[in-house]
Scaffold this motif. Sequence first.
Motif, PDB file in Angstrom:
ATOM      1  N   PRO A 142       6.437  16.383  18.618  1.00  0.00           N
ATOM      2  CA  PRO A 142       6.344  14.914  18.603  1.00  0.00           C
ATOM      3  C   PRO A 142       4.923  14.375  18.738  1.00  0.00           C
ATOM      4  CG  PRO A 142       8.236  15.583  19.883  1.00  0.00           C
ATOM      5  CD  PRO A 142       7.479  16.845  19.548  1.00  0.00           C
ATOM      6  N   ARG A 143       4.075  14.978  19.572  1.00  0.00           N
ATOM      7  CA  ARG A 143       2.696  14.470  19.727  1.00  0.00           C
ATOM      8  C   ARG A 143       1.935  14.516  18.411  1.00  0.00           C
ATOM      9  NH1 ARG A 143       3.044  18.021  23.520  1.00  0.00           N
ATOM     10  NH2 ARG A 143       1.348  19.301  22.723  1.00  0.00           N
ATOM     11  N   ALA A 144       2.179  15.543  17.598  1.00  0.00           N
ATOM     12  CA  ALA A 144       1.501  15.643  16.301  1.00  0.00           C
ATOM     13  C   ALA A 144       1.957  14.514  15.379  1.00  0.00           C
ATOM     14  CB  ALA A 144       1.761  17.008  15.666  1.00  0.00           C
ATOM     15  N   PHE A 145       3.241  14.167  15.399  1.00  0.00           N
ATOM     16  CA  PHE A 145       3.725  13.085  14.544  1.00  0.00           C
ATOM     17  C   PHE A 145       3.276  11.721  15.060  1.00  0.00           C
ATOM     18  CE2 PHE A 145       6.168  16.457  12.730  1.00  0.00           C
ATOM     19  CZ  PHE A 145       6.171  16.112  11.395  1.00  0.00           C
ATOM     20  N   ARG A 146       3.129  11.600  16.363  1.00  0.00           N
ATOM     21  CA  ARG A 146       2.572  10.360  16.918  1.00  0.00           C
ATOM     22  C   ARG A 146       1.138  10.176  16.412  1.00  0.00           C
ATOM     23  NH1 ARG A 146       1.528   9.550  23.272  1.00  0.00           N
ATOM     24  NH2 ARG A 146       0.388   7.603  23.141  1.00  0.00           N
ATOM     25  N   ALA A 147       0.352  11.253  16.443  1.00  0.00           N
ATOM     26  CA  ALA A 147      -1.026  11.205  15.941  1.00  0.00           C
ATOM     27  C   ALA A 147      -1.045  10.934  14.438  1.00  0.00           C
ATOM     28  CB  ALA A 147      -1.758  12.509  16.262  1.00  0.00           C
ATOM     29  N   ALA A 148      -0.123  11.524  13.691  1.00  0.00           N
ATOM     30  CA  ALA A 148      -0.057  11.283  12.245  1.00  0.00           C
ATOM     31  C   ALA A 148       0.250   9.819  11.950  1.00  0.00           C
ATOM     32  CB  ALA A 148       0.991  12.186  11.599  1.00  0.00           C
ATOM     33  N   GLY A 149       1.052   9.178  12.782  1.00  0.00           N
ATOM     34  CA  GLY A 149       1.318   7.747  12.618  1.00  0.00           C
ATOM     35  C   GLY A 149       0.054   6.922  12.757  1.00  0.00           C
ATOM     36  N   ARG A 150      -0.766   7.273  13.717  1.00  0.00           N
ATOM     37  CA  ARG A 150      -2.038   6.563  13.908  1.00  0.00           C
ATOM     38  C   ARG A 150      -2.960   6.788  12.716  1.00  0.00           C
ATOM     39  NH1 ARG A 150      -2.565   4.889  19.717  1.00  0.00           N
ATOM     40  NH2 ARG A 150      -4.608   4.192  19.073  1.00  0.00           N
ATOM     41  N   VAL A 151      -3.005   8.026  12.218  1.00  0.00           N
ATOM     42  CA  VAL A 151      -3.832   8.358  11.052  1.00  0.00           C
ATOM     43  C   VAL A 151      -3.347   7.578   9.833  1.00  0.00           C
ATOM     44  CG1 VAL A 151      -4.472  10.207   9.445  1.00  0.00           C
ATOM     45  CG2 VAL A 151      -4.521  10.619  11.917  1.00  0.00           C
ATOM     46  N   ALA A 152      -2.041   7.458   9.657  1.00  0.00           N
ATOM     47  CA  ALA A 152      -1.486   6.722   8.510  1.00  0.00           C
ATOM     48  C   ALA A 152      -1.955   5.268   8.519  1.00  0.00           C
ATOM     49  CB  ALA A 152       0.043   6.795   8.515  1.00  0.00           C
ATOM     50  N   VAL A 153      -1.940   4.640   9.690  1.00  0.00           N
ATOM     51  CA  VAL A 153      -2.403   3.248   9.782  1.00  0.00           C
ATOM     52  C   VAL A 153      -3.887   3.162   9.448  1.00  0.00           C
ATOM     53  CG1 VAL A 153      -2.779   1.291  11.334  1.00  0.00           C
ATOM     54  CG2 VAL A 153      -0.603   2.539  11.401  1.00  0.00           C
ATOM     55  N   ARG A 154      -4.687   4.058   9.975  1.00  0.00           N
ATOM     56  CA  ARG A 154      -6.132   4.037   9.679  1.00  0.00           C
ATOM     57  C   ARG A 154      -6.386   4.208   8.184  1.00  0.00           C
ATOM     58  NH1 ARG A 154      -7.139   8.156  14.443  1.00  0.00           N
ATOM     59  NH2 ARG A 154      -6.710   6.734  16.163  1.00  0.00           N
ATOM     60  N   ASN A 155      -5.636   5.116   7.558  1.00  0.00           N
ATOM     61  CA  ASN A 155      -5.792   5.320   6.117  1.00  0.00           C
ATOM     62  C   ASN A 155      -5.392   4.067   5.346  1.00  0.00           C
ATOM     63  OD1 ASN A 155      -6.610   7.918   6.705  1.00  0.00           O
ATOM     64  ND2 ASN A 155      -4.703   8.883   6.047  1.00  0.00           N
ATOM     65  N   ALA A 156      -4.305   3.421   5.748  1.00  0.00           N
ATOM     66  CA  ALA A 156      -3.851   2.200   5.073  1.00  0.00           C
ATOM     67  C   ALA A 156      -4.859   1.067   5.264  1.00  0.00           C
ATOM     68  CB  ALA A 156      -2.477   1.786   5.587  1.00  0.00           C
TER      69      ALA A 156
ATOM     70  N   ILE B 146       0.885  -1.156   0.000  1.00  0.00           N
ATOM     71  CA  ILE B 146       0.000   0.000   0.000  1.00  0.00           C
ATOM     72  C   ILE B 146       0.928   1.213   0.000  1.00  0.00           C
ATOM     73  CG2 ILE B 146      -1.872   1.217   1.170  1.00  0.00           C
ATOM     74  CD1 ILE B 146      -2.441  -1.466   2.632  1.00  0.00           C
ATOM     75  N   ARG B 147       1.022   1.863  -1.142  1.00  0.00           N
ATOM     76  CA  ARG B 147       2.020   2.917  -1.311  1.00  0.00           C
ATOM     77  C   ARG B 147       1.388   4.305  -1.376  1.00  0.00           C
ATOM     78  NH1 ARG B 147       4.551  -1.206  -5.033  1.00  0.00           N
ATOM     79  NH2 ARG B 147       5.983  -2.258  -3.610  1.00  0.00           N
ATOM     80  N   GLY B 148       2.178   5.267  -0.930  1.00  0.00           N
ATOM     81  CA  GLY B 148       1.747   6.660  -1.024  1.00  0.00           C
ATOM     82  C   GLY B 148       0.649   7.041  -0.059  1.00  0.00           C
TER      83      GLY B 148
ATOM     84  N   GLU C  72       2.630  16.151   8.776  1.00  0.00           N
ATOM     85  CA  GLU C  72       2.214  15.538   7.515  1.00  0.00           C
ATOM     86  C   GLU C  72       3.294  14.560   7.088  1.00  0.00           C
ATOM     87  OE1 GLU C  72       1.418  16.699   2.859  1.00  0.00           O
ATOM     88  OE2 GLU C  72       1.233  18.272   4.366  1.00  0.00           O
ATOM     89  N   VAL C  73       2.876  13.356   6.730  1.00  0.00           N
ATOM     90  CA  VAL C  73       3.805  12.332   6.266  1.00  0.00           C
ATOM     91  C   VAL C  73       3.206  11.579   5.089  1.00  0.00           C
ATOM     92  CG1 VAL C  73       4.895  11.996   8.526  1.00  0.00           C
ATOM     93  CG2 VAL C  73       2.952  10.572   7.880  1.00  0.00           C
ATOM     94  N   THR C  74       4.078  11.003   4.289  1.00  0.00           N
ATOM     95  CA  THR C  74       3.677  10.052   3.256  1.00  0.00           C
ATOM     96  C   THR C  74       4.505   8.800   3.489  1.00  0.00           C
ATOM     97  OG1 THR C  74       3.233  11.847   1.702  1.00  0.00           O
ATOM     98  CG2 THR C  74       3.456   9.621   0.780  1.00  0.00           C
ATOM     99  N   VAL C  75       3.820   7.670   3.613  1.00  0.00           N
ATOM    100  CA  VAL C  75       4.490   6.404   3.910  1.00  0.00           C
ATOM    101  C   VAL C  75       3.969   5.301   3.005  1.00  0.00           C
ATOM    102  CG1 VAL C  75       4.998   6.958   6.334  1.00  0.00           C
ATOM    103  CG2 VAL C  75       2.841   5.873   5.749  1.00  0.00           C
ATOM    104  N   ASP C  76       4.782   4.263   2.863  1.00  0.00           N
ATOM    105  CA  ASP C  76       4.378   3.028   2.192  1.00  0.00           C
ATOM    106  C   ASP C  76       4.277   1.938   3.244  1.00  0.00           C
ATOM    107  OD1 ASP C  76       4.723   4.446  -0.181  1.00  0.00           O
ATOM    108  OD2 ASP C  76       6.650   3.512  -0.643  1.00  0.00           O
ATOM    109  N   PHE C  77       3.298   1.064   3.095  1.00  0.00           N
ATOM    110  CA  PHE C  77       3.159  -0.113   3.950  1.00  0.00           C
ATOM    111  C   PHE C  77       3.479  -1.326   3.076  1.00  0.00           C
ATOM    112  CE2 PHE C  77       0.784   3.068   6.154  1.00  0.00           C
ATOM    113  CZ  PHE C  77       0.895   2.757   7.498  1.00  0.00           C
ATOM    114  N   GLU C  78       4.595  -1.975   3.347  1.00  0.00           N
ATOM    115  CA  GLU C  78       5.060  -3.110   2.544  1.00  0.00           C
ATOM    116  C   GLU C  78       4.948  -4.398   3.349  1.00  0.00           C
ATOM    117  OE1 GLU C  78       6.083  -2.913  -0.583  1.00  0.00           O
ATOM    118  OE2 GLU C  78       6.232  -0.737  -0.795  1.00  0.00           O
TER     119      GLU C  78
END
Length: 135
Positions: A105-119, A13-15, A32-38
């Motif tokens: 850091p708290r904002a990036f921790r929350a963004a990590g959770r959002v990234a998983v939900r989106n994936a 799951i990319r981008g 804001e982050v953009t990640v791939d889940f491999e």
Amino acid sequence: MDSEARTFPPHPIRGVRAVYARQSSCPSDFAEVTVDFEPWEEGIVLEVAAHFTAHGSMSQTELATYQTALSTGIREELAELGAGTTAAVAVVLRNMRVHEVDSHPRAFRAAGRVAVRNALALAYGPPPRPKRRRD
């Protein structure tokens, strides 16, 4: 989620873009982050892409702190998958955007959770919505 056992992610799951922004008070929150889940071995690994791009002004120490917070958020959200789903994932960080005042850091921790939900939504569809009760 299904009752049968499965592994996340079921396919690359990319981008996946995740934004956490709250402008309700001072200080505000922004990440804001953009990640791939491999698909990977069982467990969770965070890698930084060879062509990683950072937008905004930050020191190497801040960058490392934000990446650690992102990883924490991803791990926390994946820990909540439930007994039927096993995480076997390499998360590749492609892009990060910061705001010089509102990122922390708290904002990036929350963004990590959002990234998983989106994936998860991309992999399995959106979560079921609660049904309204009719009286």
